[in-house]
Structures are given as structure tokens and as C-alpha cells.
Design an enzyme around this catalytic site. Structure first.
Site, short mmCIF file in Angstrom:
data_model
loop_
_atom_site.label_atom_id
_atom_site.label_comp_id
_atom_site.label_asym_id
_atom_site.label_seq_id
_atom_site.Cartn_x
_atom_site.Cartn_y
_atom_site.Cartn_z
NE ARG A 114 -1.52 -9.75 2.63
CZ ARG A 114 -1.33 -8.04 2.76
NH1 ARG A 114 -2.15 -7.40 3.20
NH2 ARG A 114 -0.22 -7.72 2.59
CE1 TYR A 119 -1.92 -5.03 10.69
CE2 TYR A 119 -4.03 -6.65 10.70
CZ TYR A 119 -3.12 -5.65 10.12
OH TYR A 119 -3.30 -4.66 8.89
CB VAL A 131 -0.98 0.27 0.81
CG1 VAL A 131 -1.48 1.21 1.25
CG2 VAL A 131 -1.69 -1.38 0.75
N GLY A 163 8.80 -5.18 3.42
CA GLY A 163 9.24 -4.39 2.03
C GLY A 163 9.67 -4.23 1.22
CG ASP A 190 9.48 0.17 5.03
OD1 ASP A 190 10.03 -1.12 4.95
OD2 ASP A 190 8.23 -0.06 4.05
P1 NAD Z 1 3.08 -4.63 3.57
O1 NAD Z 1 3.53 -6.16 4.47
O2 NAD Z 1 2.77 -4.41 2.32
O3 NAD Z 1 3.41 -3.06 4.09
C1 NAD Z 1 3.95 -2.74 5.45
C2 NAD Z 1 5.17 -2.29 5.21
O4 NAD Z 1 5.65 -1.26 6.35
C3 NAD Z 1 6.26 -2.92 5.11
O5 NAD Z 1 6.90 -2.13 4.34
C4 NAD Z 1 7.59 -2.93 5.98
O6 NAD Z 1 8.56 -2.91 5.72
C5 NAD Z 1 6.99 -1.84 6.63
N1 NAD Z 1 7.41 -2.08 8.50
C6 NAD Z 1 7.06 -2.76 9.33
N2 NAD Z 1 7.02 -2.44 10.36
C7 NAD Z 1 7.97 -1.76 10.24
C8 NAD Z 1 8.72 -0.11 10.85
N3 NAD Z 1 8.52 -0.60 12.17
N4 NAD Z 1 10.05 0.20 10.66
C9 NAD Z 1 9.75 1.04 9.25
N5 NAD Z 1 9.15 0.13 8.51
C10 NAD Z 1 8.21 -1.05 8.41
O7 NAD Z 1 1.84 -4.04 4.57
P2 NAD Z 1 0.57 -3.42 3.41
O8 NAD Z 1 -0.16 -3.91 3.35
O9 NAD Z 1 0.81 -2.64 2.04
O10 NAD Z 1 0.14 -2.60 4.47
C11 NAD Z 1 0.07 -1.10 4.86
C12 NAD Z 1 -0.58 -1.11 6.29
O11 NAD Z 1 -1.87 -1.33 6.05
C13 NAD Z 1 -0.57 -1.51 7.25
O12 NAD Z 1 -0.41 -1.23 8.19
C14 NAD Z 1 -1.53 -2.83 7.37
O13 NAD Z 1 -2.03 -2.99 8.58
C15 NAD Z 1 -2.35 -1.98 6.77
N6 NAD Z 1 -3.57 -2.30 6.54
C16 NAD Z 1 -3.51 -3.14 5.20
C17 NAD Z 1 -4.48 -3.89 4.31
C18 NAD Z 1 -4.24 -4.50 3.41
O14 NAD Z 1 -5.73 -5.48 3.37
N7 NAD Z 1 -3.41 -4.73 2.17
C19 NAD Z 1 -6.12 -4.11 5.06
C20 NAD Z 1 -5.78 -3.72 6.40
C21 NAD Z 1 -5.06 -2.71 6.55
N1 UDP Z 2 -7.49 -17.76 2.37
C1 UDP Z 2 -7.11 -19.33 1.77
N2 UDP Z 2 -6.69 -19.86 1.50
C2 UDP Z 2 -5.12 -18.93 0.81
C3 UDP Z 2 -5.08 -17.88 1.79
C4 UDP Z 2 -6.30 -17.04 2.97
O1 UDP Z 2 -8.43 -19.70 1.80
O2 UDP Z 2 -4.10 -19.61 0.87
C5 UDP Z 2 -8.80 -17.69 3.40
C6 UDP Z 2 -8.40 -16.95 5.38
O3 UDP Z 2 -8.26 -18.68 6.04
C7 UDP Z 2 -8.98 -15.89 5.65
C8 UDP Z 2 -9.28 -15.49 3.23
O4 UDP Z 2 -9.18 -16.87 2.76
O5 UDP Z 2 -10.27 -16.48 5.48
C9 UDP Z 2 -8.99 -14.40 3.94
O6 UDP Z 2 -7.42 -14.16 4.01
P1 UDP Z 2 -6.55 -13.50 4.06
O7 UDP Z 2 -4.86 -13.42 4.79
O8 UDP Z 2 -5.95 -12.79 2.81
O9 UDP Z 2 -6.62 -12.33 4.81
P2 UDP Z 2 -7.19 -11.95 6.22
O10 UDP Z 2 -8.05 -12.97 6.65
O11 UDP Z 2 -6.52 -10.97 7.21
O12 UDP Z 2 -8.99 -10.74 5.93
#
Ligand code: NAD
Ligand code: UDP
Length: 342
Positions: A210, A169, A36, A60, A55
Site C-alpha cells: 500500500r 476484494y 488494524v 498478519g 488468525d
Molecule cells: P491485514 O492484512 O494487516 O490484516 C488482516 C488479517 O486477517 C491478517 O492478520 C490476516 O492474517 C488475517 N486473515 C485473513 N484471512 C483470514 C482467514 N481466512 N482466517 C483468519 N485470519 C485471516 O489488513 P488490515 O489493513 O489490518 O485490514 C483489516 C480489516 O480491515 C480487513 O477486513 C480489511 O478489509 C479492512 N479494511 C482495512 C483498510 C485499511 O486501510 N487498512 C481499509 C478498508 C478496510
Molecule cells: N500507489 C502508488 N505507488 C505505490 C503504491 C500505491 O502510486 O507504491 C497508488 C495506488 O495506485 C493508488 C493509491 O496509491 O492510486 C493508493 O493505493 P493503496 O494500495 O495504498 O490503496 P487503495 O488503492 O486500496 O486505496
């Protein structure tokens, strides 16, 4: 590999990067080299904003931001965001996007995930105080846990197991939300909490764990897709460009949140897997294994608040978003692999 985005011509219709009507000039993005975060950095640079990306690359990847290195508007600091950064030029906004976010990482990076919610949030809030900056916390739908209300509205308090496998988390983000709120009341930090629902798109790690990257890499390789439980659990998937628009709108608004950002287009995991198999032109089968512990059964955002206060709603439908994501995974596959549909 296809060219990276032309940063002078944003590929997503962006709101201007502003705070209280004034253009943003300088922003710190913690976690900016993640999935993101790197799209947020692209969007800000495309808006002419100088981005300081902090980062530690725990989840990442440098290649997510390598194309930004040539921009004078982009500075990369490889360091833990829990460590205070001194001597920065004035910042208008501090974006806290730094945290492991894949359930598969919560065991491997358990303490680091809790620290991302706690220490990192604390350090970045102090930075926001020092600079008088707007603060955005990327919180999560996981604060609702295995929700007992559906769809989830911001006023639902959640159903979280405090010692379960996801708790590092969920509880880390719940603590972070509480700390942001305390800093707003005690120190007047101009902050906004956004609760992000499952988001997908280019630059997710293929081994991220994921569902979307797992299913796409499995389908492209003609491997069986692993489905946890009966696959009838639901998720509502948002394409990353839509999320980035929402995040910029949240920074520009004066709203404190929490605000749900997600796509209410809910579906079961088994349907998602089948759709990806079809879009990949794959003949993968599905392999059902035991349900993951504490796996939320139903997840769908109520986005009324985002619609009302940000005038935001997602625009990219699942067919288009998945097709674009599959295309990216295809063009970034390890050399020498023939994929499904080729
Ligand atoms: P991601 O793992 O790709 O990105 C997270 C980034 O944070 C990585 O680049 C990692 O190296 C960096 N990071 C982690 N801990 C750190 C630290 N202590 N110092 C510096 N850098 C650090 O995950 P993402 O999916 O891009 O998620 C980004 C943000 O959005 C996160 O806070 C996550 O909780 C939130 N979020 C994402 C989703 C989603 O579906 N992608 C959903 C809900 C919340
Ligand atoms: N999941 C799955 N097979 C996979 C990865 C995920 O069945 O290889 C399921 C997981 O158990 C969950 C849903 O897909 O019910 C979404 O999982 P994800 O890890 O993407 O996100 P989150 O659970 O954090 O919403």
C-alpha cells in the site's frame, strides 16, 4: 526497538468497550494479528476485555500480538476463521477484521480474499447467532469502486468492475455486507457494518504494497518512489488510532450501519509521496509508471453518519500520524540499514 504499548494505560483515548451500555467481557477478533486487528486487540485488552484472536497469519504477523501473550486477557488461535470454533466461553461480540486488504495481494490471494468475504463471514455470523453476540463487519470504501459520486456517502451503491483485478476484494465485501444484512433480518443478529477508508499507522508490513508503507520504506532507503499513473488520484488517510476509536464506538452503538469511518482530509498521491519524502528528510525522487487497472480516481468519505450516530470524528492530523508512522518504521527497520535523516 521501542517498548510496545503499556496496555494498562491506553495510548489512545478510548470509549469504554460496551454493548448496549453493558461492559464487554469477551470478544472474538478474527484477523486480530493483522495491522488494524492488532490495534483493536490492544484497545480491548486495555479496556479489560478478554480477546480471543483468530488468525491464520496469511497477511498478519505473530509479532503484532506477541506483547499481548503475557496478558491473561488474550488468547491466540492460529487457524482459518472459516473453520468453526467450538467450545468457546460466551462471547459478547464477534469482530470480522479478517481479510487481505492490500491490492498487491488480490492476485496472489485471490480465492482466499473471496473466501474472507464469503465463508469467513458465514462462519462468524453463525458464531454470533450461537452466542447472541454483537457482530461487526470491517467492510471497505472499495464497495464504492471507482466512485462516480464524491465524497462517498453510505447511500451510494458504487461502481465496481465485477471481474477486474480488485473484484475479489470489492465483491467479497459487497457479498459480506449482503450476508450480514440477511442474517440481521432472518436471524436477528445484532450487527453493524463499517466501511473503512484508507488507514495507516505502525505495524503495516513494509512490503504490504500500500502507498504509505511503500513510500516510507522507499524514502527511508533513498529509493525512487513509484507513482502509478499521473499521481493525481486522491485518497483520504486515517490514522489507525482514530479508526480503532471509531470501531469501538460502532460496537458500543446500537447502530446497524453502514457507517463510513475515515478521515476526509483528501490529497493526491503525488502530494502524499512528497510529504513523506520531506518528513523522512529524504532525497528520494519519484518514478511515474502506468496507472494500475481500475484504480479509483477520487476517494473521500462523507463522515456525517459517523459524526451523528457515533459522535466520532478523526483527531490525528496527517503530519502527526505520518511522523508517528515513520518513527515506527525507522525503529523497526532491518538491522544494519542506515536510513534517510540519520
Ligand atoms: P491485514 O492484512 O494487516 O490484516 C488482516 C488479517 O486477517 C491478517 O492478520 C490476516 O492474517 C488475517 N486473515 C485473513 N484471512 C483470514 C482467514 N481466512 N482466517 C483468519 N485470519 C485471516 O489488513 P488490515 O489493513 O489490518 O485490514 C483489516 C480489516 O480491515 C480487513 O477486513 C480489511 O478489509 C479492512 N479494511 C482495512 C483498510 C485499511 O486501510 N487498512 C481499509 C478498508 C478496510
Ligand atoms: N500507489 C502508488 N505507488 C505505490 C503504491 C500505491 O502510486 O507504491 C497508488 C495506488 O495506485 C493508488 C493509491 O496509491 O492510486 C493508493 O493505493 P493503496 O494500495 O495504498 O490503496 P487503495 O488503492 O486500496 O486505496
Amino acid at each position: 526497538m521501542p517498548d510496545e504499548p503499556d496496555l494498562t494505560r491506553p495510548h489512545v483515548a478510548l470509549p469504554p468497550a460496551t454493548r448496549a451500555g453493558k461492559p464487554l467481557t469477551r470478544v472474538l477478533a478474527a484477523g486480530g494479528a493483522g495491522f488494524v486487528g492488532s490495534h483493536v486487540c490492544d484497545a480491548l485488552v486495555a479496556n479489560g476485555v478478554h480477546v480471543v484472536c483468530v488468525d491464520n497469519l496469511v497477511t498478519g504477523r505473530p509479532e503484532n500480538v506477541a506483547h499481548l501473550a503475557k496478558s491473561p486477557l488474550f488468547t491466540f488461535l492460529e487457524q482459518d476463521a472459516a473453520v468453526p470454533t467450538a467450545g468457546l466461553a460466551p462471547l459478547d461480540a464477534v469482530l470480522h477484521l479478517a481479510s487481505p486488504a492490500s491490492p498487491q495481494d488480490f492476485d496472489r490471494l485471490s480465492v482466499e480474499t473471496l473466501q474472507a468475504g464469503s465463508h469467513v463471514t458465514h462462519t462468524l455470523l453463525n458464531l454470533a447467532v450461537e452466542h447472541g453476540a454483537r457482530f461487526l463487519l470491517a467492510s471497505t470504501s472499495e464497495v464504492y469502486g471507482d466512485a462516480l459520486e464524491h465524497p462517498q456517502r453510505e447511500d451510494y451503491w458504487g461502481n465496481v468492475n465485477p471481474i477486474g483485478p480488485r473484484s475479489v476484494y470489492d465483491e467479497g465485501k459487497r457479498y459480506a455486507e449482503s450476508l450480514v444484512t440477511a442474517y440481521r433480518h432472518r436471524h436477528g443478529v445484532d450487527s453493524v457494518i463499517v466501511r473503512i477508508f484508507n488507514t495507516y499507522g505502525p505495524r503495516m508490513r513494509p512490503d504490504d504494497g500500500r502507498c504509505v508503507p511503500n513510500f516510507i520504506t522507499g524514502a527511508l532507503a533513498q529509493d525512487a518512489l513509484t507513482i502509478h499513473g499521473d499521481g493525481k488520484q486522491t485518497r483520504s488517510l486515517c490514522f489507525v488510532d482514530d479508526l480503532v476509536r471509531g470501531l469501538l464506538a460502532a460496537v458500543a452503538s446500537g447502530h446497524h450501519g453502514p457507517i463510513n469511518l475515515g478521515n476526509p482530509d483528501e490529497d493526491t498521491i503525488v502530494n502524499l509521496a512528497q510529504r513523506i519524502i520531506t518528513l523522512c528528510g529524504s532525497s528520494s525522487s519519484m518514478r511515474f509508471v502506468g496507472a494500475a487497472p481500475d484504480d479509483p480516481r477520487q476517494r473521500c468519505p462523507d463522515t456525517s453518519v459517523a459524526r451523528k450516530v457515533l459522535d466520532w470524528s478523526p483527531q490525528v492530523d496527517k503530519e502527526e500520524g505520518l511522523a508517528r508512522t515513520i518513527e515506527w518504521f525507522r525503529s523497526h527497520r532491518p538491522a544494519g540499514r542506515a536510513d534517510a535523516g540519520e
